[in-house]
Design an enzyme around this catalytic site. Structure first.
Site, mmCIF file in Angstrom:
data_model
loop_
_atom_site.group_PDB
_atom_site.id
_atom_site.type_symbol
_atom_site.label_atom_id
_atom_site.label_comp_id
_atom_site.label_asym_id
_atom_site.label_seq_id
_atom_site.Cartn_x
_atom_site.Cartn_y
_atom_site.Cartn_z
ATOM 1 N N THR A 514 0.801 -1.076 0.003
ATOM 2 C CA THR A 514 -0.178 -0.199 0.026
ATOM 3 C C THR A 514 1.112 1.406 -0.014
ATOM 4 O OG1 THR A 514 -1.692 -1.387 1.230
ATOM 5 C CG2 THR A 514 -2.039 1.176 1.188
ATOM 6 N N HIS A 515 1.772 1.314 -0.603
ATOM 7 C CA HIS A 515 2.868 2.494 -0.986
ATOM 8 C C HIS A 515 2.500 2.897 -2.287
ATOM 9 C CE1 HIS A 515 5.632 -0.445 1.619
ATOM 10 N NE2 HIS A 515 4.348 -0.059 2.387
ATOM 11 N N ASN A 516 1.748 3.572 -2.437
ATOM 12 C CA ASN A 516 1.145 4.420 -3.713
ATOM 13 C C ASN A 516 1.743 5.889 -3.487
ATOM 14 O OD1 ASN A 516 -1.023 2.609 -2.663
ATOM 15 N ND2 ASN A 516 -1.353 2.673 -4.760
#
Length: 588
Positions: A514-516
């Site tokens: 979840t590293h956008n």
């Protein structure tokens, strides 16, 4: 017509990590702040308590703490020639919902970026020359340096009670830590986690092949601790329910544990939940925001005037709000003009599994979100990229986050996908398999960006965000190189070694991270960035944009430590420079 409220000094959109930090820092300085949270309020007690929270089906599989894609999602495609389609189920990444946001369900892996990451373009050109950059890469400097951010890294780590071992203390390399990290001014506030068997074997093997293992910096606290805000934390009990879960034990750093106990009783702060902000009201002629419009829990449209607005939502939601509000020029990949949506990046992941014989018992159910050992020998500029054809890198880690029964069933690649043979393989390998994570950087490419979808809309009738993304050739080469290094460690561990390499087009279906990052990037001038070095919009001086959307590229590390440091850096600028005298803090 929207109901108009009295004007407030500061309004924050989103109350996760960055919203909580800004609210605390600004109210402590005497400013009045309103925090708008689209979800509901929740606290460690009663919302995160066992046995309810230890429900793998509800929270890990059915994403009970995450955004509901039936109400708001985005569309996804790999390149401009495709038609983007809605992401109807969560998969590749998991945006949070409700008070605390993704800061509730994160793992707690807390990494600083390297010195060179903040001046990437200048550094690469000086060290290698322009030929190393593949066509289409749009790397740039950040407008801020590591040395400027270091005190804010240190403060965020003390707010979170990070457990770790310094590897570079004021320029002196320390035994047992990461020798490749940037210099830090002080030791971690808490000692590192106690390592189980599998990460210990990994560390031994990594050292045998010439690498430098160290314990992963962890927001899973290792002893009773009181942070600078006066919030108390307790020692992690290694229950194995970190990622996708809230922590019932006050042991994992989160806004609920580290900030809200010291904030929510402050009469200068007002929290409003069930408030979905739909746009920032923008006076284009005056080049400033007048406030925000939101839909409240009763379905009524409300206009909240404000002297200053800070976007503190999840990264891609901040970008969408800028686009919906008309603040800044949308990025056009055909011409390269415009900046809002530019430089969307992700994380380039791969992995290696080592299947040992059944005499090995790793007890994977004893875990924590940041429990593990790692090596940084091939991350960022820790190694020479000459002749390799790529920039960037990755850390390689052996994590033990929890062997929950629904999700963990490691089996060799030649195992049938169902039936008796599959069940027997799961039973055989569950307790004797080591997994290595290759956590790679993501470089910006001209063809990867965010914009508004022309077709699909959310439950409020607003255009969905459209993501156009695939892994550029640079990142694929990097991932191959780093996966080979992980295989080298796996072979030193011994056993049957299998690599899960980065192959095919980017898919939104399997979980990755979840590293956008990117889309509202920071920089030195308005020609190539959305916000300046203080995260202040070039096009609206009273709008600040927090979070990983400000990253011009995504290094090979988890982003939260840098997100927190940048928020504290921006908070200082707000309270000391901007709010006493509102104006652009950097000349355009």
């Amino acid at each position: 017509m929207a109901r108009r409220l009295p004007e407030v000094e500061v309004v924050l959109v989103g109350m996760g990590w960055t919203g909580a930090l800004l609210a605390k820092e600004l109210t402590d300085a005497g400013h009045r702040v309103v925090g708008l949270e689209r979800g509901v309020g929740r606290q460690t007690v009663p919302d995160f308590q066992t046995p309810t929270m230890h429900d793998e089906l509800r929270y890990a599989v059915r994403h009970g703490l995450m955004q509901d894609p039936s109400r708001e999602t985005l569309t996804v495609r790999n390149f401009t020639g495709q038609t983007a389609l809605p992401m109807r189920q969560l998969g590749s990444f998991l945006p949070g919902i409700d008070l605390g946001g993704a800061g509730v369900h994160w793992n707690g892996q807390t990494w600083r970026f390297q010195l060179s990451d903040f001046v990437l373009r200048s550094h690469i050109l000086q060290r290698y020359g322009p030929d190393i950059l593949q066509d289409g890469l749009t790397i740039q400097d950040w407008g801020v340096t590591y040395d400027e951010l270091e005190p804010y890294y240190d403060r965020f780590e003390r707010i979170c009670g990070i457990a770790g071992k310094a590897g570079n203390l004021r320029g002196e390399i320390q035994p047992g830590g990461d020798p490749f990290e940037a210099p830090r001014s002080a030791e971690y506030p808490n000692p590192p986690m106690t390592q189980p068997y599998a990460p210990t074997l990994f560390a031994r093997a990594a050292a045998e092949v010439g690498m430098h293992p160290f314990p992963v910096p962890s927001a899973n606290v290792t002893r009773p601790y009181r942070n600078p805000y006066g919030c108390d934390m307790h020692a992690c009990n290694y229950c194995g329910f970190c990622e996708r879960f809230g922590c019932e034990h006050f042991a994992k750093a989160s806004p609920q544990v580290c900030v809200f106990p010291a904030l929510l009783g402050n009469d200068r702060f007002e929290l409003r939940t069930r408030c979905q902000v739909t746009r920032v009201e923008y006076d284009r002629q005056a080049r400033r925001a007048t406030g925000v419009t939101y839909i409240d829990g009763r379905g009524e449209e409300v206009f909240q005037p404000a002297g200053m607005v800070a976007l503190c939502a999840f990264s891609i939601h901040n970008v969408r709000l800028l686009l919906l509000s008309g603040i800044g020029a949308p990025y056009d990949p055909r011409t390269g003009e415009g900046n809002v949506g530019k430089n969307y990046t992700y994380q380039t992941m791969s992995g290696v599994s080592i299947f040992k014989d059944e005499s090995f018992n790793f007890n994977p159910y004893m875990g924590a979100g940041a429990l593990g050992m790692a090596v940084n020998d091939y991350n960022g500029e820790a190694f020479d990229h000459s002749g390799l054809g790529f920039i960037g890198g990755a850390y390689i880690a052996c994590y033990q986050t929890g062997g929950r029964p629904i999700e963990r069933h490691p089996v060799p690649g030649d195992t049938p996908r169902w039936g008796l043979a599959w069940k027997q393989a799961v039973a055989r390998h569950y307790n004797s398999t080591i997994s290595l994570s290759v956590h790679g950087s993501s470089m910006p490419h001209r063809g990867n960006y965010l914009d508004l979808d022309p077709t699909y809309r959310d439950s409020f009738g607003l255009p969905l965000l459209r993501m156009t993304f695939d892994f550029p050739a640079n990142d694929r080469l990097m991932s191959e190189f780093l996966t080979d290094k992980a295989v080298l460690i796996g072979n030193a561990i011994g056993g049957k070694v299998e690599a899960a390499r980065r192959q095919g087009l980017y898919s939104v279906v399997p979980y990755q991270t979840t590293h956008n990052t990117g889309g509202a990037i920071m920089g030195e001038n308005p020609r190539e960035s959305v916000v300046n070095r203080y995260l202040q919009c070039w096009d609206a001086h009273n709008v600040f944009v927090m979070g990983a959307c400000a990253f011009p590229h995504n290094p090979g590390y988890n982003p939260t430590d840098t997100v927190g440091a940048l928020a504290l850096w921006a908070a200082r600028a707000m309270r000391e420079d901007y709010l006493p005298n509102p104006r652009p803090l950097v000349d355009a």
